[in-house]
Design a protein around this motif. Structure first.
Motif, PDB file in Angstrom:
ATOM      1  N   CYS A  15       0.812  -1.208   0.000  1.00 55.05           N
ATOM      2  CA  CYS A  15       0.000   0.000   0.000  1.00 55.05           C
ATOM      3  C   CYS A  15       0.851   1.267   0.000  1.00 55.05           C
ATOM      4  O   CYS A  15       1.999   1.270   0.439  1.00 55.05           O
ATOM      5  CB  CYS A  15      -0.925   0.005   1.225  1.00 55.05           C
ATOM      6  SG  CYS A  15      -0.065  -0.120   2.796  1.00 55.05           S
ATOM      7  N   ASN A  16       0.256   2.317  -0.540  1.00 52.16           N
ATOM      8  CA  ASN A  16       0.830   3.668  -0.509  1.00 52.16           C
ATOM      9  C   ASN A  16       2.210   3.739  -1.140  1.00 52.16           C
ATOM     10  O   ASN A  16       3.073   4.511  -0.704  1.00 52.16           O
ATOM     11  CB  ASN A  16       0.887   4.198   0.933  1.00 52.16           C
ATOM     12  CG  ASN A  16      -0.485   4.300   1.556  1.00 52.16           C
ATOM     13  OD1 ASN A  16      -1.446   4.725   0.921  1.00 52.16           O
ATOM     14  ND2 ASN A  16      -0.596   3.870   2.800  1.00 52.16           N
ATOM     15  N   ASN A  17       2.428   2.929  -2.175  1.00 48.20           N
ATOM     16  CA  ASN A  17       3.668   3.014  -2.928  1.00 48.20           C
ATOM     17  C   ASN A  17       3.486   3.940  -4.127  1.00 48.20           C
ATOM     18  O   ASN A  17       2.406   3.987  -4.730  1.00 48.20           O
ATOM     19  CB  ASN A  17       4.091   1.627  -3.413  1.00 48.20           C
ATOM     20  CG  ASN A  17       4.375   0.679  -2.262  1.00 48.20           C
ATOM     21  OD1 ASN A  17       5.366   0.828  -1.560  1.00 48.20           O
ATOM     22  ND2 ASN A  17       3.486  -0.289  -2.061  1.00 48.20           N
ATOM     23  N   GLU A  18       4.523   4.659  -4.465  1.00 48.50           N
ATOM     24  CA  GLU A  18       4.510   5.525  -5.641  1.00 48.50           C
ATOM     25  C   GLU A  18       5.446   4.913  -6.682  1.00 48.50           C
ATOM     26  O   GLU A  18       6.663   4.837  -6.476  1.00 48.50           O
ATOM     27  CB  GLU A  18       4.977   6.931  -5.273  1.00 48.50           C
ATOM     28  CG  GLU A  18       4.921   7.916  -6.433  1.00 48.50           C
ATOM     29  CD  GLU A  18       5.280   9.321  -6.022  1.00 48.50           C
ATOM     30  OE1 GLU A  18       5.675  10.103  -6.908  1.00 48.50           O
ATOM     31  OE2 GLU A  18       5.161   9.643  -4.823  1.00 48.50           O
ATOM     32  N   ILE A  19       4.861   4.457  -7.783  1.00 49.05           N
ATOM     33  CA  ILE A  19       5.622   3.733  -8.804  1.00 49.05           C
ATOM     34  C   ILE A  19       5.374   4.394 -10.161  1.00 49.05           C
ATOM     35  O   ILE A  19       4.230   4.499 -10.600  1.00 49.05           O
ATOM     36  CB  ILE A  19       5.192   2.249  -8.853  1.00 49.05           C
ATOM     37  CG1 ILE A  19       5.362   1.600  -7.470  1.00 49.05           C
ATOM     38  CG2 ILE A  19       6.006   1.489  -9.891  1.00 49.05           C
ATOM     39  CD1 ILE A  19       4.839   0.177  -7.389  1.00 49.05           C
ATOM     40  N   TYR A  20       6.444   4.822 -10.808  1.00 44.26           N
ATOM     41  CA  TYR A  20       6.270   5.483 -12.101  1.00 44.26           C
ATOM     42  C   TYR A  20       7.532   5.328 -12.959  1.00 44.26           C
ATOM     43  O   TYR A  20       8.587   4.939 -12.477  1.00 44.26           O
ATOM     44  CB  TYR A  20       5.903   6.953 -11.931  1.00 44.26           C
ATOM     45  CG  TYR A  20       6.923   7.806 -11.193  1.00 44.26           C
ATOM     46  CD1 TYR A  20       7.840   8.583 -11.892  1.00 44.26           C
ATOM     47  CD2 TYR A  20       6.935   7.857  -9.810  1.00 44.26           C
ATOM     48  CE1 TYR A  20       8.763   9.378 -11.222  1.00 44.26           C
ATOM     49  CE2 TYR A  20       7.847   8.642  -9.133  1.00 44.26           C
ATOM     50  CZ  TYR A  20       8.760   9.405  -9.844  1.00 44.26           C
ATOM     51  OH  TYR A  20       9.676  10.178  -9.169  1.00 44.26           O
ATOM     52  N   ASN A  21       7.364   5.644 -14.245  1.00 43.85           N
ATOM     53  CA  ASN A  21       8.429   5.453 -15.224  1.00 43.85           C
ATOM     54  C   ASN A  21       8.944   4.011 -15.208  1.00 43.85           C
ATOM     55  O   ASN A  21      10.137   3.756 -15.043  1.00 43.85           O
ATOM     56  CB  ASN A  21       9.577   6.438 -14.993  1.00 43.85           C
ATOM     57  CG  ASN A  21       9.212   7.863 -15.340  1.00 43.85           C
ATOM     58  OD1 ASN A  21       8.140   8.113 -15.903  1.00 43.85           O
ATOM     59  ND2 ASN A  21      10.077   8.791 -15.016  1.00 43.85           N
ATOM     60  N   VAL A  22       8.009   3.088 -15.385  1.00 46.94           N
ATOM     61  CA  VAL A  22       8.350   1.682 -15.580  1.00 46.94           C
ATOM     62  C   VAL A  22       8.293   1.436 -17.080  1.00 46.94           C
ATOM     63  O   VAL A  22       7.219   1.490 -17.687  1.00 46.94           O
ATOM     64  CB  VAL A  22       7.381   0.753 -14.823  1.00 46.94           C
ATOM     65  CG1 VAL A  22       7.733  -0.713 -15.062  1.00 46.94           C
ATOM     66  CG2 VAL A  22       7.400   1.069 -13.331  1.00 46.94           C
ATOM     67  N   TRP A  23       9.425   1.162 -17.689  1.00 50.54           N
ATOM     68  CA  TRP A  23       9.505   1.230 -19.148  1.00 50.54           C
ATOM     69  C   TRP A  23       8.892   0.018 -19.824  1.00 50.54           C
ATOM     70  O   TRP A  23       8.424   0.113 -20.964  1.00 50.54           O
ATOM     71  CB  TRP A  23      10.968   1.390 -19.559  1.00 50.54           C
ATOM     72  CG  TRP A  23      11.648   2.506 -18.818  1.00 50.54           C
ATOM     73  CD1 TRP A  23      12.743   2.407 -18.016  1.00 50.54           C
ATOM     74  CD2 TRP A  23      11.252   3.883 -18.763  1.00 50.54           C
ATOM     75  NE1 TRP A  23      13.055   3.623 -17.474  1.00 50.54           N
ATOM     76  CE2 TRP A  23      12.161   4.560 -17.918  1.00 50.54           C
ATOM     77  CE3 TRP A  23      10.214   4.625 -19.334  1.00 50.54           C
ATOM     78  CZ2 TRP A  23      12.071   5.916 -17.640  1.00 50.54           C
ATOM     79  CZ3 TRP A  23      10.126   5.978 -19.061  1.00 50.54           C
ATOM     80  CH2 TRP A  23      11.048   6.605 -18.231  1.00 50.54           C
TER      81      TRP A  23
END
Length: 281
Positions: free
Chosen positions: A239-247
């Motif tokens: 929970c409450n993870n920030e995940i971005y720019n996964v190519w």
């Protein structure tokens, strides 16, 4: 005298038998290590010495081009602590990073069948394979540490048991995974919280490992999966993870797991399945 860290206090002299040992770039392994003036030169000298539960190894700033292999365990009430004195308050070395690792060795730090150890404020970097290698390790805390350009993994664990806490660490530049756990003991309580993970092939990869909590992590600039949980019999909270720019592939991928609370489970329809940009808060 005590060291005050962000998450907990490491108290010295809480037992009559507890001892502080010092490592400094100005030291000598022929010394006794008992004062800043008689410090050892290498961390491996401290790690191979007869440390007792409750002892603390205080490491002054500088580059320690070596691998440390932990030879003694603490107890549940009195762990052995390896503390990077980044302010210079205890060694007198001034402000600076504590960097451990060498490209000639597979690991910057190896913990093989040892237990009740705390690592704080240390940079593990430049190893041939792994920053910290945990093999059948039990009751380990890794907090406020940094992992940089370890060729394959930041933290690699197989057969972990008891608890492992990975909290407020920074991990980047690993070609395989920032954090990898495999075939952990069924009693493991794994906490991965508040970490910053950047520029790795996988962010967090947990396989055949039960999970207590993976929360409040920032994971970005990842090649394959930001967070992957594979064959977990028990997964209490993601929970409450920030995940971005996964190519490529997915930001969060959970397969064959008994899951209780999850960003992915609660908001599956809102996940960009291409994994190009996923933010969960």
């Amino acid at each position: 005298m005590c060291i005050r860290d962000r998450y907990f206090i490491v108290s010295f002299f809480t037992q009559l038998t507890a001892t502080n040992y010092y490592v400094r770039k100005s030291g000598d392994d022929g010394n006794n290590g008992l004062t800043p003036e008689t410090a050892w030169l290498t961390v491996s000298k401290a790690a191979s010495s007869s440390l007792s539960p409750g002892d603390t190894v205080i490491i002054g700033k500088g580059d320690y081009w070596e691998r440390i292999t932990i030879s003694h365990s603490g107890t549940s009430d009195n762990p052995i602590v390896y503390y990077g004195d980044y302010t210079g308050e205890y060694t007198g070395d001034g402000v600076g990073a504590i960097r451990i690792g060498t490209s000639s060795k597979d690991d910057a730090c190896k913990v093989d069948n040892k237990s009740n150890l705390d690592f704080l404020r240390i940079k593990f970097q430049g190893s041939k394979k792994r920053g910290v290698y945990l093999k059948n390790a039990e009751n380990i805390r890794i907090r406020n540490c940094q992992f940089r350009w370890n060729t394959q993994y930041g933290i690699y664990s197989i057969g972990a048991k008891g608890f492992v806490e990975i909290v407020a660490d920074t991990i980047y530049g690993s070609s395989t995974a920032a954090i990898f756990f495999y075939r952990s003991n069924s009693n493991l309580r794994l906490l991965i919280k508040g970490n910053y993970i950047n520029e790795n092939k996988y962010g967090i990869y947990l396989k055949n490992t039960n999970v207590d909590s993976v929360c409040n992590n920032v994971i970005h600039n990842i090649n394959y999966y930001g967070l992957m949980v594979y064959y977990s019999n028990e997964c209490n909270a993601i929970c409450n993870n920030e995940i971005y720019n996964v190519w490529n592939y997915y930001g969060i991928y959970i397969y064959s797991c008994l899951l209780y609370t999850s960003d992915a489970a609660d908001e599956l329809d809102g996940v960009d399945r291409g994994g190009r940009r996923i933010i969960k808060k």
